[in-house]
Design a protein around this motif. Sequence first.
Motif, PDB file in Angstrom:
ATOM      1  N   GLN A 548       3.460  -9.004  -2.551  1.00  0.00           N
ATOM      2  CA  GLN A 548       3.801  -7.674  -3.034  1.00  0.00           C
ATOM      3  C   GLN A 548       2.854  -6.618  -2.467  1.00  0.00           C
ATOM      4  O   GLN A 548       3.277  -5.508  -2.125  1.00  0.00           O
ATOM      5  CB  GLN A 548       3.749  -7.648  -4.561  1.00  0.00           C
ATOM      6  CG  GLN A 548       4.844  -8.458  -5.240  1.00  0.00           C
ATOM      7  CD  GLN A 548       4.692  -8.484  -6.749  1.00  0.00           C
ATOM      8  OE1 GLN A 548       3.905  -7.719  -7.309  1.00  0.00           O
ATOM      9  NE2 GLN A 548       5.426  -9.364  -7.395  1.00  0.00           N
ATOM     10  N   LYS A 549       1.572  -6.937  -2.367  1.00  0.00           N
ATOM     11  CA  LYS A 549       0.605  -5.996  -1.808  1.00  0.00           C
ATOM     12  C   LYS A 549       0.935  -5.656  -0.360  1.00  0.00           C
ATOM     13  O   LYS A 549       0.896  -4.490   0.053  1.00  0.00           O
ATOM     14  CB  LYS A 549      -0.811  -6.578  -1.886  1.00  0.00           C
ATOM     15  CG  LYS A 549      -1.450  -6.549  -3.272  1.00  0.00           C
ATOM     16  CD  LYS A 549      -2.816  -7.211  -3.226  1.00  0.00           C
ATOM     17  CE  LYS A 549      -3.553  -7.091  -4.546  1.00  0.00           C
ATOM     18  NZ  LYS A 549      -4.027  -5.720  -4.805  1.00  0.00           N
ATOM     19  N   ILE A 550       1.230  -6.674   0.443  1.00  0.00           N
ATOM     20  CA  ILE A 550       1.543  -6.452   1.859  1.00  0.00           C
ATOM     21  C   ILE A 550       2.799  -5.607   1.996  1.00  0.00           C
ATOM     22  O   ILE A 550       2.864  -4.679   2.819  1.00  0.00           O
ATOM     23  CB  ILE A 550       1.683  -7.801   2.580  1.00  0.00           C
ATOM     24  CG1 ILE A 550       0.336  -8.530   2.600  1.00  0.00           C
ATOM     25  CG2 ILE A 550       2.210  -7.610   3.997  1.00  0.00           C
ATOM     26  CD1 ILE A 550       0.408  -9.972   3.054  1.00  0.00           C
ATOM     27  N   THR A 551       3.816  -5.903   1.179  1.00  0.00           N
ATOM     28  CA  THR A 551       5.056  -5.127   1.215  1.00  0.00           C
ATOM     29  C   THR A 551       4.816  -3.688   0.770  1.00  0.00           C
ATOM     30  O   THR A 551       5.328  -2.737   1.375  1.00  0.00           O
ATOM     31  CB  THR A 551       6.115  -5.783   0.318  1.00  0.00           C
ATOM     32  OG1 THR A 551       6.353  -7.119   0.762  1.00  0.00           O
ATOM     33  CG2 THR A 551       7.420  -5.005   0.342  1.00  0.00           C
ATOM     34  N   ALA A 552       4.021  -3.518  -0.299  1.00  0.00           N
ATOM     35  CA  ALA A 552       3.737  -2.176  -0.807  1.00  0.00           C
ATOM     36  C   ALA A 552       2.992  -1.340   0.222  1.00  0.00           C
ATOM     37  O   ALA A 552       3.283  -0.149   0.403  1.00  0.00           O
ATOM     38  CB  ALA A 552       2.928  -2.265  -2.100  1.00  0.00           C
ATOM     39  N   LEU A 553       2.026  -1.937   0.897  1.00  0.00           N
ATOM     40  CA  LEU A 553       1.272  -1.206   1.918  1.00  0.00           C
ATOM     41  C   LEU A 553       2.196  -0.729   3.028  1.00  0.00           C
ATOM     42  O   LEU A 553       2.128   0.425   3.465  1.00  0.00           O
ATOM     43  CB  LEU A 553       0.166  -2.095   2.491  1.00  0.00           C
ATOM     44  CG  LEU A 553      -0.605  -1.507   3.671  1.00  0.00           C
ATOM     45  CD1 LEU A 553      -1.329  -0.230   3.272  1.00  0.00           C
ATOM     46  CD2 LEU A 553      -1.597  -2.524   4.232  1.00  0.00           C
ATOM     47  N   ARG A 554       3.057  -1.612   3.498  1.00  0.00           N
ATOM     48  CA  ARG A 554       3.977  -1.245   4.586  1.00  0.00           C
ATOM     49  C   ARG A 554       4.924  -0.134   4.147  1.00  0.00           C
ATOM     50  O   ARG A 554       5.122   0.855   4.871  1.00  0.00           O
ATOM     51  CB  ARG A 554       4.768  -2.482   5.017  1.00  0.00           C
ATOM     52  CG  ARG A 554       5.833  -2.213   6.074  1.00  0.00           C
ATOM     53  CD  ARG A 554       6.539  -3.496   6.460  1.00  0.00           C
ATOM     54  NE  ARG A 554       7.588  -3.253   7.427  1.00  0.00           N
ATOM     55  CZ  ARG A 554       8.845  -2.972   7.101  1.00  0.00           C
ATOM     56  NH1 ARG A 554       9.195  -2.887   5.827  1.00  0.00           N
ATOM     57  NH2 ARG A 554       9.739  -2.767   8.046  1.00  0.00           N
ATOM     58  N   HIS A 574       1.929   4.806  14.937  1.00  0.00           N
ATOM     59  CA  HIS A 574       3.199   4.101  14.874  1.00  0.00           C
ATOM     60  C   HIS A 574       3.563   3.784  13.427  1.00  0.00           C
ATOM     61  O   HIS A 574       2.690   3.675  12.568  1.00  0.00           O
ATOM     62  CB  HIS A 574       3.119   2.784  15.657  1.00  0.00           C
ATOM     63  CG  HIS A 574       2.782   2.956  17.099  1.00  0.00           C
ATOM     64  ND1 HIS A 574       2.004   2.051  17.796  1.00  0.00           N
ATOM     65  CD2 HIS A 574       3.115   3.927  17.993  1.00  0.00           C
ATOM     66  CE1 HIS A 574       1.875   2.448  19.046  1.00  0.00           C
ATOM     67  NE2 HIS A 574       2.529   3.584  19.190  1.00  0.00           N
ATOM     68  N   TYR A 575       4.843   3.613  13.196  1.00  0.00           N
ATOM     69  CA  TYR A 575       5.289   3.108  11.899  1.00  0.00           C
ATOM     70  C   TYR A 575       4.713   1.712  11.666  1.00  0.00           C
ATOM     71  O   TYR A 575       4.438   0.976  12.611  1.00  0.00           O
ATOM     72  CB  TYR A 575       6.816   3.069  11.835  1.00  0.00           C
ATOM     73  CG  TYR A 575       7.424   4.417  11.515  1.00  0.00           C
ATOM     74  CD1 TYR A 575       7.620   4.817  10.200  1.00  0.00           C
ATOM     75  CD2 TYR A 575       7.771   5.300  12.532  1.00  0.00           C
ATOM     76  CE1 TYR A 575       8.153   6.064   9.899  1.00  0.00           C
ATOM     77  CE2 TYR A 575       8.312   6.550  12.247  1.00  0.00           C
ATOM     78  CZ  TYR A 575       8.498   6.921  10.923  1.00  0.00           C
ATOM     79  OH  TYR A 575       9.011   8.168  10.635  1.00  0.00           O
ATOM     80  N   ASP A 576       4.531   1.355  10.402  1.00  0.00           N
ATOM     81  CA  ASP A 576       3.924   0.105   9.926  1.00  0.00           C
ATOM     82  C   ASP A 576       2.406   0.123  10.020  1.00  0.00           C
ATOM     83  O   ASP A 576       1.746  -0.840   9.622  1.00  0.00           O
ATOM     84  CB  ASP A 576       4.461  -1.132  10.660  1.00  0.00           C
ATOM     85  CG  ASP A 576       5.937  -1.370  10.404  1.00  0.00           C
ATOM     86  OD1 ASP A 576       6.419  -0.934   9.343  1.00  0.00           O
ATOM     87  OD2 ASP A 576       6.611  -1.984  11.249  1.00  0.00           O
ATOM     88  N   SER A 577       1.808   1.193  10.534  1.00  0.00           N
ATOM     89  CA  SER A 577       0.353   1.338  10.546  1.00  0.00           C
ATOM     90  C   SER A 577      -0.078   2.118   9.311  1.00  0.00           C
ATOM     91  O   SER A 577       0.518   3.168   8.998  1.00  0.00           O
ATOM     92  CB  SER A 577      -0.114   2.068  11.804  1.00  0.00           C
ATOM     93  OG  SER A 577      -1.468   2.488  11.677  1.00  0.00           O
ATOM     94  N   PRO A 578      -1.110   1.663   8.584  1.00  0.00           N
ATOM     95  CA  PRO A 578      -1.548   2.382   7.380  1.00  0.00           C
ATOM     96  C   PRO A 578      -2.409   3.601   7.671  1.00  0.00           C
ATOM     97  O   PRO A 578      -2.838   4.283   6.741  1.00  0.00           O
ATOM     98  CB  PRO A 578      -2.352   1.322   6.625  1.00  0.00           C
ATOM     99  CG  PRO A 578      -2.915   0.445   7.699  1.00  0.00           C
ATOM    100  CD  PRO A 578      -1.875   0.411   8.783  1.00  0.00           C
ATOM    101  N   ILE A 579      -2.682   3.873   8.939  1.00  0.00           N
ATOM    102  CA  ILE A 579      -3.528   5.008   9.325  1.00  0.00           C
ATOM    103  C   ILE A 579      -2.651   6.104   9.908  1.00  0.00           C
ATOM    104  O   ILE A 579      -1.885   5.859  10.845  1.00  0.00           O
ATOM    105  CB  ILE A 579      -4.594   4.584  10.347  1.00  0.00           C
ATOM    106  CG1 ILE A 579      -5.487   3.493   9.765  1.00  0.00           C
ATOM    107  CG2 ILE A 579      -5.432   5.777  10.785  1.00  0.00           C
ATOM    108  CD1 ILE A 579      -6.450   2.897  10.755  1.00  0.00           C
ATOM    109  N   MET A 580      -2.773   7.318   9.362  1.00  0.00           N
ATOM    110  CA  MET A 580      -1.947   8.439   9.796  1.00  0.00           C
ATOM    111  C   MET A 580      -2.802   9.657  10.105  1.00  0.00           C
ATOM    112  O   MET A 580      -3.159  10.412   9.193  1.00  0.00           O
ATOM    113  CB  MET A 580      -0.935   8.800   8.714  1.00  0.00           C
ATOM    114  CG  MET A 580       0.365   8.076   8.816  1.00  0.00           C
ATOM    115  SD  MET A 580       1.016   7.652   7.201  1.00  0.00           S
ATOM    116  CE  MET A 580       0.193   6.119   6.877  1.00  0.00           C
TER     117      MET A 580
END
Length: 656
Positions: A548-554, A574-580
Motif C-alpha cells: 500500500q505504501k509503494i502504491t500510495a507513493l506512486r 518524469h512520472y512515477d518519480s517522487p521528486i518534482m
Amino acid sequence: MKMSFFHRRKKSSGSKSSRSVSTSTSQSDSESDDVLSSTETSVSNDAQTEASFQSNSDCRSSFLEHDHTNLDENDIRVLRSPHSPEEGDPFADVRDRMEALSHRSRMMHAYHTSDKDRTIVSDPSPSDDLNDLTLDTSTPAHPIIPFFAAYTTYLGYAVLIAVGHVREFFSRLFRRGRYVAQGRRNMYPSDDLKSYAPLLKSFENFYTKRMYHRIQDCFNRPVVSSPGANIQMLERVSKDGNKTLSVLGGLGELSESQAEVYRMGKYVSSVADGRVTRKCLNLGSYNYLGFADDWQVTCREGVLGSMKSLPVSLGSSRMEGGTSKLHTEVERVVCEFLGKESAMVLNMGFNTNATTIPALMGRGDLIISDEFNHTSIVNGARTSGAAIRCFDHNDSDNLEEILKEAIVLGQPRTRRPWRKIMVIVEGIYSMEGEYCDLRSIVRVCKKYGAYVYLDEAHSIGAMGSTGRGCCEYTGVDPSDIDILMGTFTKSFGGMGGYIVSSKAVVTMLREKCAASAYHNALSPVVCQQIISSFKVIMGRDGTNIGKQKITALRDNSNYFRMRLIDMGLHVMGHYDSPIMPIMLYNPTKIAAFSRECLKRGLAVVVVGFPAVPILLSRARFCISAGHTRKDLDRALIEIDEIADILKLRYARSTFG
C-alpha cells in the motif's frame, strides 16, 4: 524567442578531455582490477534481459502476498493508507488519466518504445487505447527557459553583485555595518588581518555576506516534530538584518502587538516549553514511504527492543569491534531484496560514494560520469585519481561516443589501454526528478565492456512495483549492474548506505574502503530500523502495508505532478518519480517562493546557485506515501495562488 533549458552544466566532476589526478597508488589498485575483472557480465539481448528480470520479479512477488493479521482497531486505523481497499480509491476520478500519463512516460523514457508496444511491460496496460485519452503533451520532457526569464535572471544577479560591492566599499570606508567588528571586545583574534591571513576566499566571503545571508531564513529551519507528512518548525527571527537567526522563544518576549499577530496566525502553534512553532505540510523531506508517519506502529517495537541487548553505538569501525548480529542481518536482507551475492552497509550515504569509488578506481582507470551526478560521486571520482569524463545527461549516444574514443585512443600521452572503465549513473537524479535511462546505458556498457555503477539513493524503495528500484522499474536484470549503491535515509526511515555486488568485490571493499575500515560502524538501533522497514516493504510483517505504501507513493507523486503541469508551471522530471522540481529561474523568486509557502503552512525546499546552474533556480517538492489527497489538494491550491503572485507559469507565457 526561447533558449535551450539545459545549458551545459558546469563539469564539476571532470572535463571532457581526459584528465588524471596525480596520487600515490599501491598494491591495492591491482587488487581492485582483479576483483572487478572477475565479475561476470553476461551479454544478452533486451528480450533475454526482460525474461530474466520477469522471472526474478515472479519469485519475489510471493513476499507481498500476505493478509492482515489480528491487529486491534486502533492499529488498523493508524496503518490504513489512503489507498486501503476499505476506503476506496482516492484518485478514482483521475485514475485513467494518471495511469495513461505514467504509462506513456515509462514507454518514452524507460523503454523507448511506442505506447501500444506493451510486450516488455509486466504491469497491465492502463487503457486499451491511449490515443482516446486527453494527455498532457504541452510540457516537453526538458522545459525551455524563456529569453525574458534568462535575461532578468542575469540582470538580477548583476544587480545583487553590484549592490553588494557598493555596500562593501562603504562598509570599509566608514567602518560601519553588520560585518564590521565594533570595538575590541567583539573582535575575534582572526579579525586582525595584520596578524592573520584571511580565512575565507574573497568571493566566498562576499557571496555569503551579500547574497546568501539575504535569504538564509529559507534554509536550515529547525524541526521539532517527526518529519512526517505534517511537521512543526521553530519560528526564527533576526535582529541584525538576517546576518544571524535566533529561535523566537515564547510570545512573552514580543510586544503585545507582535504577539497578537502570531496568535491570529492560522498555522502558528507552540511546543511544551512555550516556544513558537509553525505547523506545515511537509513537501521537502525524504520520507518517501511514510515511515515517519506510522513509525509508532510499524517499527517502534523492533527498534526499541534492539536497545535491550545492544547499545546505541558500538564505538568502533566494522573492521575492528563494530560488527553486530544486526549488521550481518541488514546485509543479508539487502542481498535478498536486491538479488545480489554480497552486501556491505556503511554509516553515511554521502560517504558510501565518496569512499567506495576511490577504492574501486585509481590511476590508469577511467570514470565516465553523468553530468548531473550527485556531489558525493563527484568527490569520490576526484579523490580516486582516475581520469574523469562526463557524458550528456541520460544520453546513451553521447556515452557511446566517449567510450569509443576512450577505447581507440587509450590513455593520454602513452596511448596505453585504460586498465578499466566504469560508467556511473543514478537511479533518480535528485535535482531533476528524472530516472536513469538504464536500459540504454547498460546496453552500451555491455557492448564496450565497461562496468556499471548505479546509485539508487532516491530510487530504492520508491520505484518499481515492489520497491526494488530503477532495475525493477526499467526491466534491467540486477546481475547486469556491477555495483549497486543505495542509502537508507530516503525510503527506510534510517541512515547510512549500502554497496551490493559480487562477493569478491565486497570482500575487497571491506578492507580497502575507508568508510568500512576506519569510520564508526552504523548504529545497531539504525540497523534494526532498516530491518523493520524491509519487513514491512517485503510483506513479512504479516500485512500488505508495504504494498500500500509503494502504491500510495506512486499515485500521490503522479497526481501532484499532473496538477502542477496543469497549472502551467515548468515541471522537471518524469512520472512515477517522487521528486518534482518546478523552475523559478530568477534569484529574487527563490526567497519569495519559500516565504510565501511558509506563510501558507507549506514547508518546501528551494535551490539556487551554486547548487544548480545560475539560470536554473528551482523549488523541489518531495512527495510521500504519508500524504493524503486532501493534503495534496490543499498544497496545490496554495501553490496555484503563489504562481500567480510570482509569475511562475512559464509554460503558458514568456513572462510567467
